[in-house]
Design a protein around this motif. Structure first.
Motif, PDB file in Angstrom:
ATOM      1  N   ALA A 197       0.160  -1.388   0.284  1.00 41.24           N
ATOM      2  CA  ALA A 197       0.409  -0.035   0.083  1.00 41.24           C
ATOM      3  C   ALA A 197       0.716   0.790  -0.069  1.00 41.24           C
ATOM      4  N   SER A 198       0.514   2.513  -0.807  1.00 43.38           N
ATOM      5  CA  SER A 198       1.436   3.423  -0.810  1.00 43.38           C
ATOM      6  C   SER A 198       3.076   3.198  -1.074  1.00 43.38           C
ATOM      7  N   PRO A 199       3.263   1.947  -1.577  1.00 47.17           N
ATOM      8  CA  PRO A 199       5.048   1.867  -1.421  1.00 47.17           C
ATOM      9  C   PRO A 199       5.513   2.722  -1.389  1.00 47.17           C
ATOM     10  N   SER A 200       7.077   3.266  -1.448  1.00 46.20           N
ATOM     11  CA  SER A 200       7.222   4.088  -0.649  1.00 46.20           C
ATOM     12  C   SER A 200       8.714   4.143  -2.079  1.00 46.20           C
ATOM     13  N   LEU A 201       8.054   3.895  -3.165  1.00 49.05           N
ATOM     14  CA  LEU A 201       9.234   3.499  -4.334  1.00 49.05           C
ATOM     15  C   LEU A 201       9.666   4.619  -4.896  1.00 49.05           C
ATOM     16  N   GLU A 202       9.888   5.694  -4.643  1.00 50.39           N
ATOM     17  CA  GLU A 202      10.764   7.141  -5.184  1.00 50.39           C
ATOM     18  C   GLU A 202      11.856   6.667  -3.978  1.00 50.39           C
ATOM     19  N   TRP A 203      11.506   6.737  -2.856  1.00 49.07           N
ATOM     20  CA  TRP A 203      13.138   6.434  -1.588  1.00 49.07           C
ATOM     21  C   TRP A 203      14.636   6.073  -2.914  1.00 49.07           C
ATOM     22  N   ASN A 204      15.605   6.449  -1.567  1.00 47.77           N
ATOM     23  CA  ASN A 204      16.696   6.201  -2.247  1.00 47.77           C
ATOM     24  C   ASN A 204      17.235   5.833  -4.036  1.00 47.77           C
ATOM     25  N   VAL A 205      15.828   7.189  -4.294  1.00 43.83           N
ATOM     26  CA  VAL A 205      16.341   7.698  -5.879  1.00 43.83           C
ATOM     27  C   VAL A 205      15.988   6.150  -6.846  1.00 43.83           C
ATOM     28  N   GLN A 206      15.167   5.403  -6.446  1.00 46.94           N
ATOM     29  CA  GLN A 206      14.164   4.062  -6.722  1.00 46.94           C
ATOM     30  C   GLN A 206      15.417   3.104  -6.754  1.00 46.94           C
ATOM     31  N   ASP A 207      15.868   2.747  -5.768  1.00 54.09           N
ATOM     32  CA  ASP A 207      16.911   1.786  -5.830  1.00 54.09           C
ATOM     33  C   ASP A 207      16.231   0.160  -5.986  1.00 54.09           C
ATOM     34  N   LEU A 208      15.281  -0.044  -5.214  1.00 54.83           N
ATOM     35  CA  LEU A 208      14.569  -1.318  -5.442  1.00 54.83           C
ATOM     36  C   LEU A 208      13.964  -1.763  -7.305  1.00 54.83           C
ATOM     37  N   LEU A 209      15.094  -0.922  -8.435  1.00 56.27           N
ATOM     38  CA  LEU A 209      14.780  -0.730  -9.456  1.00 56.27           C
ATOM     39  C   LEU A 209      15.876  -2.068 -10.091  1.00 56.27           C
TER      40      LEU A 209
END
Length: 290
Positions: A197-209
């Motif tokens: 829910a509303s995952p903070s995907l922008e955090w850390n410059v979208q490092d999760l990519l």
């Protein structure tokens, strides 16, 4: 004419009224409310971290194969909403499952330890706008927390209730939503269903990519044979700009349905970042228990 007796009478009347006013402002405390069909205990991870565990359980016998289990991280904040909705669903014969809130030994909704449990290492130098939300270099315990969820805690819940090992689900919001997606990428078969829910995907410059690309490569090459179902939810007034990154992620993952990954996206109207979890309760239970 106002004399001393008039003044004295007024003072006495004012004094006599004070206890009543105080009683009206601060009513006598009654017994604390306890939620029906729930229990709470504390346990420690293998690393010695203490967690407060909340459980909402059905009245009836477990179904064949055992109870499905939905784990709610940030349990101090969200467990009560999920627990009461699950209890009401029993009247419709749809709440025969366990809701397990995973929280911390505090009465606050959130605990500072969540950043160490949910987030990943950050670069030495980050964007100024993100500097305040970055955990210290020692707070890199998300995989240890994932070990706890899928290992010691799951074993403990299994000792207390008959559970279905193939129907384990996870819900996380904000940083918890980011962690939930990491759980999908890092251990695709650990949960049957995941709701972010509303995952903070922008955090850390979208490092999760980086993790997304690695997961996609493994899934499409056949290295991943079992994966969770994923539902992404967000609010159209999410102040952290989480709606568009979540929608874009769902669009990128949708073609992976050919390889066994089922992805769903829902956008809630008139919801801000902090109200999305309450709106998502029924959708989450329906998604993980169907």
């Amino acid at each position: 004419m106002i004399n001393k007796w008039t003044i004295s009478a007024a003072i006495v009347a004012m004094t006599l009224s004070l206890p009543l006013a105080a009683a009206q402002a601060q009513p006598a405390a009654g017994p604390a409310f306890a939620m029906p069909s729930t229990q709470m205990f504390e346990t420690q991870s293998d690393g010695g971290e203490t967690y407060r565990i909340f459980i909402s359980y059905p009245k009836g016998e477990p179904p064949e194969g055992g109870f499905p289990v939905l784990y709610i991280i940030d349990g101090n904040a969200y467990f009560a909403s999920f627990a009461e909705t699950r209890r009401l669903l029993e009247y419709a014969e749809k709440g025969n499952a366990l809701v397990v809130g995973v929280g911390y030994p505090t009465d606050d909704a959130y605990d500072a330890r969540r950043t160490g449990d949910f987030l990943f290492p950050v670069p030495t130098v980050g964007p100024p706008a993100q500097a305040k939300s970055q955990p210290s270099a020692t707070n890199t315990g998300r995989d240890k927390f994932l070990d706890f969820l899928t290992g010691k805690l799951r074993t403990e819940i299994g000792k207390r209730y008959k559970i279905n090992p193939d129907r384990q689900s996870l819900f996380g919001h904000s940083f918890g939503g980011l962690f939930a997606i990491h759980a999908l990428y890092a251990r695709p078969g650990a949960f049957q269903s995941i709701v972010a829910a509303s995952p903070s995907l922008e955090w850390n410059v979208q490092d999760l990519l980086r993790e997304e690309r690695a997961f996609t490569a493994k899934l499409t090459s056949g290295q991943v044979t079992k994966t969770s179902r994923l539902m992404l939810v967000a609010g159209d007034q999410d102040t952290d700009d989480d709606a568009e990154p979540a929608r874009a992620l769902a669009a990128r993952l949708d073609p992976l349905s050919a390889y066994g990954l089922s992805t769903r996206y829902r956008l809630y109207e008139d919801e801000i970042h902090m109200t999305v979890p309450a709106r998502a309760v029924t959708d989450t239970l329906r998604f993980v228990l169907r």
